[in-house]
Scaffold this motif. Structure first.
Motif, short mmCIF file in Angstrom:
data_model
loop_
_atom_site.label_atom_id
_atom_site.label_comp_id
_atom_site.label_asym_id
_atom_site.label_seq_id
_atom_site.Cartn_x
_atom_site.Cartn_y
_atom_site.Cartn_z
N ARG A 10 -2.72 2.46 -3.36
CA ARG A 10 -1.39 2.94 -2.95
C ARG A 10 -1.34 3.21 -1.45
N TYR A 11 -2.12 4.16 -0.97
CA TYR A 11 -2.13 4.51 0.45
C TYR A 11 -3.53 4.28 1.02
N ASN B 273 -8.37 1.35 0.72
CA ASN B 273 -7.13 1.56 -0.01
C ASN B 273 -7.41 1.33 -1.49
N PRO B 274 -7.36 2.40 -2.30
CA PRO B 274 -7.62 2.24 -3.72
C PRO B 274 -6.41 1.74 -4.51
N TRP C 82 -17.09 13.18 -2.11
CA TRP C 82 -15.92 13.03 -2.99
C TRP C 82 -15.76 14.28 -3.83
N GLY D 87 -6.87 5.22 3.14
CA GLY D 87 -7.70 6.39 3.37
C GLY D 87 -8.70 6.07 4.46
N TYR E 292 -7.99 10.64 1.93
CA TYR E 292 -7.01 9.75 1.31
C TYR E 292 -5.63 10.04 1.88
N ASN E 293 -4.78 9.02 1.90
CA ASN E 293 -3.43 9.12 2.44
C ASN E 293 -3.51 9.57 3.91
N ASP F 122 -12.62 9.73 -8.77
CA ASP F 122 -11.26 9.77 -8.25
C ASP F 122 -11.27 9.68 -6.73
N HIS F 123 -11.19 8.46 -6.21
CA HIS F 123 -11.24 8.25 -4.77
C HIS F 123 -9.88 8.46 -4.11
N TYR F 124 -8.91 8.93 -4.89
CA TYR F 124 -7.63 9.32 -4.32
C TYR F 124 -7.71 10.76 -3.82
#
Length: 192
Positions: A111-112, A108-109, A130, A114, A145-146, A135-137
């Motif tokens: 927020r949500y 989790n970076p 990636w 992954g 992610y999410n 940007d790991h989101y």
């Protein structure tokens, strides 16, 4: 079957079972993943045998906060995966490995959650892929992610449920869609 006797009176046969690998308590320096070990799991890699996978929160700044490192039973460090995490939000799925022989890590970076999937290959694990290494989101080929895991199901495999937002006209007003991804032997693709 005939075994010739050895000089010490033994049959000369060697036991079929090998002794378990002796792993270090933290990743070797070659892994470039120094910090606090949050957890580790010993897995059976289909090509490399016994492998220990470490989840680490780095103490040094200037790099992604977390990393996933692995070492073989012979002590060889495998390629490390860097990942941004919030505080100590890096953990293994339970169970960590499913019937596919893939290993699953939840991150989790900020927020949500992954899901990182460590897919074995002859050299260790496939590149997470990636889309942007800073940007790991954004996710990647084996970084979702999410997303969350479901299962393992009756087939012994996890599925990945991933949410996405259209961000049309804005992300706050965009439509959210959920897709279920299943392993096809090479990739996680939408279930039919």
């Amino acid at each position: 079957m005939v075994f010739a006797g050895g000089c010490d009176g033994t049959s000369g046969a060697t036991p079929a079972a090998s002794s378990p690998a002796s792993f270090p308590p933290s990743p070797p320096a070659a892994a470039r993943c120094a910090g606090t070990v949050l957890d580790h799991r010993d897995i059976q890699h289909p090509d490399l045998g016994a492998v220990r996978v470490f989840l680490v929160r780095r103490s040094a700044s200037g790099e992604p906060v977390g990393c996933v490192a692995a070492v073989t039973g012979s002590g060889r460090a495998l390629a490390t995966t860097d990942v941004d995490i919030y505080e100590k939000s890096l953990r293994f799925a339970d169970p960590a490995t499913d019937a596919t022989k893939n290993t699953f890590v939840i991150y989790n970076p900020g927020r949500y959650d992954g899901v990182l999937v460590l897919v074995p290959n002859a050299d260790g694990f496939e590149d997470i892929g990636w889309s942007d290494t800073t940007d790991h989101y954004g996710g990647g080929r084996f970084a979702y992610y999410n997303a969350r895991l479901a299962g393992p199901g009756e087939d012994g495999r996890y599925t990945i449920s991933r949410s996405s937002n259209s961000c049309d006209p804005t992300c706050a007003e965009g439509a959210t869609a959920m897709v279920t991804l299943r392993w096809n032997g090479h990739d996680y693709l939408p279930a039919e």
